[in-house]
Design a protein around this motif. Structure first.
Motif, PDB file in Angstrom:
ATOM      1  N   ARG A   1     123.206 -17.785 144.139  1.00  0.00           N
ATOM      2  CA  ARG A   1     123.212 -19.092 143.589  1.00  0.00           C
ATOM      3  C   ARG A   1     123.932 -20.069 144.288  1.00  0.00           C
ATOM      4  NH1 ARG A   1     124.383 -19.465 137.577  1.00  0.00           N
ATOM      5  NH2 ARG A   1     122.225 -18.375 137.229  1.00  0.00           N
ATOM      6  N   GLU A   2     125.039 -19.634 144.556  1.00  0.00           N
ATOM      7  CA  GLU A   2     126.003 -20.823 145.408  1.00  0.00           C
ATOM      8  C   GLU A   2     125.548 -21.210 146.775  1.00  0.00           C
ATOM      9  OE1 GLU A   2     130.067 -19.103 144.788  1.00  0.00           O
ATOM     10  OE2 GLU A   2     129.798 -19.842 142.880  1.00  0.00           O
ATOM     11  N   HIS A   3     124.777 -20.087 147.502  1.00  0.00           N
ATOM     12  CA  HIS A   3     124.603 -20.186 148.913  1.00  0.00           C
ATOM     13  C   HIS A   3     122.980 -20.603 149.097  1.00  0.00           C
ATOM     14  CE1 HIS A   3     128.190 -18.080 148.885  1.00  0.00           C
ATOM     15  NE2 HIS A   3     128.501 -18.682 149.982  1.00  0.00           N
ATOM     16  N   SER A   4     122.454 -20.809 147.785  1.00  0.00           N
ATOM     17  CA  SER A   4     120.933 -20.978 148.003  1.00  0.00           C
ATOM     18  C   SER A   4     120.585 -22.544 148.038  1.00  0.00           C
ATOM     19  CB  SER A   4     120.149 -20.336 146.972  1.00  0.00           C
ATOM     20  OG  SER A   4     118.934 -20.827 146.707  1.00  0.00           O
ATOM     21  N   TRP A   5     119.938 -23.084 148.724  1.00  0.00           N
ATOM     22  CA  TRP A   5     119.464 -24.577 148.782  1.00  0.00           C
ATOM     23  C   TRP A   5     118.680 -24.893 147.589  1.00  0.00           C
ATOM     24  CZ3 TRP A   5     114.294 -26.087 148.498  1.00  0.00           C
ATOM     25  CH2 TRP A   5     113.329 -25.023 148.845  1.00  0.00           C
ATOM     26  N   LEU A   6     117.983 -23.964 146.964  1.00  0.00           N
ATOM     27  CA  LEU A   6     117.358 -24.141 145.555  1.00  0.00           C
ATOM     28  C   LEU A   6     118.344 -24.375 144.582  1.00  0.00           C
ATOM     29  CD1 LEU A   6     114.830 -21.137 145.657  1.00  0.00           C
ATOM     30  CD2 LEU A   6     114.318 -23.750 145.975  1.00  0.00           C
ATOM     31  N   TYR A   7     119.625 -24.045 144.739  1.00  0.00           N
ATOM     32  CA  TYR A   7     120.619 -24.458 143.718  1.00  0.00           C
ATOM     33  C   TYR A   7     120.580 -25.931 143.631  1.00  0.00           C
ATOM     34  CZ  TYR A   7     125.422 -24.202 141.439  1.00  0.00           C
ATOM     35  OH  TYR A   7     126.394 -24.666 140.620  1.00  0.00           O
ATOM     36  N   LEU A   8     120.675 -26.572 144.703  1.00  0.00           N
ATOM     37  CA  LEU A   8     120.734 -27.980 144.756  1.00  0.00           C
ATOM     38  C   LEU A   8     119.660 -28.690 143.872  1.00  0.00           C
ATOM     39  CD1 LEU A   8     121.472 -28.543 148.595  1.00  0.00           C
ATOM     40  CD2 LEU A   8     123.317 -28.459 146.554  1.00  0.00           C
ATOM     41  N   LEU A   9     118.424 -28.107 143.642  1.00  0.00           N
ATOM     42  CA  LEU A   9     117.352 -28.517 142.946  1.00  0.00           C
ATOM     43  C   LEU A   9     117.487 -28.269 141.379  1.00  0.00           C
ATOM     44  CD1 LEU A   9     114.361 -27.268 145.081  1.00  0.00           C
ATOM     45  CD2 LEU A   9     115.516 -29.549 145.322  1.00  0.00           C
ATOM     46  N   ASP A  10     118.650 -27.625 140.974  1.00  0.00           N
ATOM     47  CA  ASP A  10     118.603 -27.548 139.542  1.00  0.00           C
ATOM     48  C   ASP A  10     119.355 -28.902 139.042  1.00  0.00           C
ATOM     49  OD1 ASP A  10     119.442 -26.838 137.096  1.00  0.00           O
ATOM     50  OD2 ASP A  10     120.888 -25.164 137.936  1.00  0.00           O
ATOM     51  N   PHE A  11     118.506 -29.330 138.156  1.00  0.00           N
ATOM     52  CA  PHE A  11     118.835 -30.779 137.709  1.00  0.00           C
ATOM     53  C   PHE A  11     120.179 -30.937 136.882  1.00  0.00           C
ATOM     54  CE2 PHE A  11     117.108 -28.587 133.807  1.00  0.00           C
ATOM     55  CZ  PHE A  11     117.731 -29.076 133.029  1.00  0.00           C
ATOM     56  N   ARG A  12     120.471 -29.460 136.527  1.00  0.00           N
ATOM     57  CA  ARG A  12     121.745 -29.513 135.619  1.00  0.00           C
ATOM     58  C   ARG A  12     123.215 -29.777 136.507  1.00  0.00           C
ATOM     59  NH1 ARG A  12     120.240 -23.790 133.203  1.00  0.00           N
ATOM     60  NH2 ARG A  12     119.456 -23.867 135.186  1.00  0.00           N
ATOM     61  N   GLN A  13     122.884 -29.539 137.877  1.00  0.00           N
ATOM     62  CA  GLN A  13     123.877 -30.007 138.730  1.00  0.00           C
ATOM     63  C   GLN A  13     123.940 -31.396 139.299  1.00  0.00           C
ATOM     64  OE1 GLN A  13     125.786 -27.423 139.542  1.00  0.00           O
ATOM     65  NE2 GLN A  13     124.192 -26.156 138.443  1.00  0.00           N
ATOM     66  N   TRP A  14     123.217 -32.126 138.647  1.00  0.00           N
ATOM     67  CA  TRP A  14     123.116 -33.681 138.878  1.00  0.00           C
ATOM     68  C   TRP A  14     123.055 -34.487 137.899  1.00  0.00           C
ATOM     69  CZ3 TRP A  14     123.295 -35.104 143.915  1.00  0.00           C
ATOM     70  CH2 TRP A  14     122.787 -34.016 144.891  1.00  0.00           C
ATOM     71  N   THR A  15     123.521 -33.833 136.489  1.00  0.00           N
ATOM     72  CA  THR A  15     123.716 -34.509 135.285  1.00  0.00           C
ATOM     73  C   THR A  15     125.201 -34.507 134.989  1.00  0.00           C
ATOM     74  OG1 THR A  15     123.097 -32.607 134.006  1.00  0.00           O
ATOM     75  CG2 THR A  15     121.339 -34.184 134.561  1.00  0.00           C
ATOM     76  N   TRP A  16     125.336 -35.556 133.924  1.00  0.00           N
ATOM     77  CA  TRP A  16     126.871 -35.350 133.526  1.00  0.00           C
ATOM     78  C   TRP A  16     127.219 -34.338 132.525  1.00  0.00           C
ATOM     79  CZ3 TRP A  16     130.654 -38.396 135.764  1.00  0.00           C
ATOM     80  CH2 TRP A  16     130.094 -39.422 136.647  1.00  0.00           C
ATOM     81  N   ARG A  17     128.365 -33.649 132.314  1.00  0.00           N
ATOM     82  CA  ARG A  17     128.312 -32.779 131.381  1.00  0.00           C
ATOM     83  C   ARG A  17     129.521 -33.155 130.382  1.00  0.00           C
ATOM     84  NH1 ARG A  17     127.694 -26.930 134.307  1.00  0.00           N
ATOM     85  NH2 ARG A  17     125.929 -27.495 135.518  1.00  0.00           N
TER      86      ARG A  17
END
Length: 64
Positions: free
Chosen positions: A48-64
């Motif tokens: 997950r950490e080394h995949s470019w698809l990980y960057l498409l995960d909307f949860r990575q771009w939202t405030w927590r």
């Protein structure tokens, strides 16, 4: 329940499938060793950490 089979070959195939299902259901559940589960989860996290698809995960771009 499924509709009855209409030909002998179909009835036999259905009986075979049910026999396999019954045999699998009768088996006790198997537990993986904790080391195996840990290794699998570690591999998933690494992927997950080394995949470019990980960057498409909307949860990575939202405030927590």
């Amino acid at each position: 329940m499924a509709a009855p089979s209409t030909c002998a070959a179909c009835r036999q195939a259905l009986a075979d499938q049910r026999a396999v299902r019954d045999a699998l259901v009768a088996r006790p559940p198997l537990r993986a060793r904790p080391e195996f589960s840990f290794a699998v989860m570690k591999a998933i996290e690494s992927e997950r950490e080394h995949s470019w698809l990980y960057l498409l995960d909307f949860r990575q771009w939202t405030w927590r």
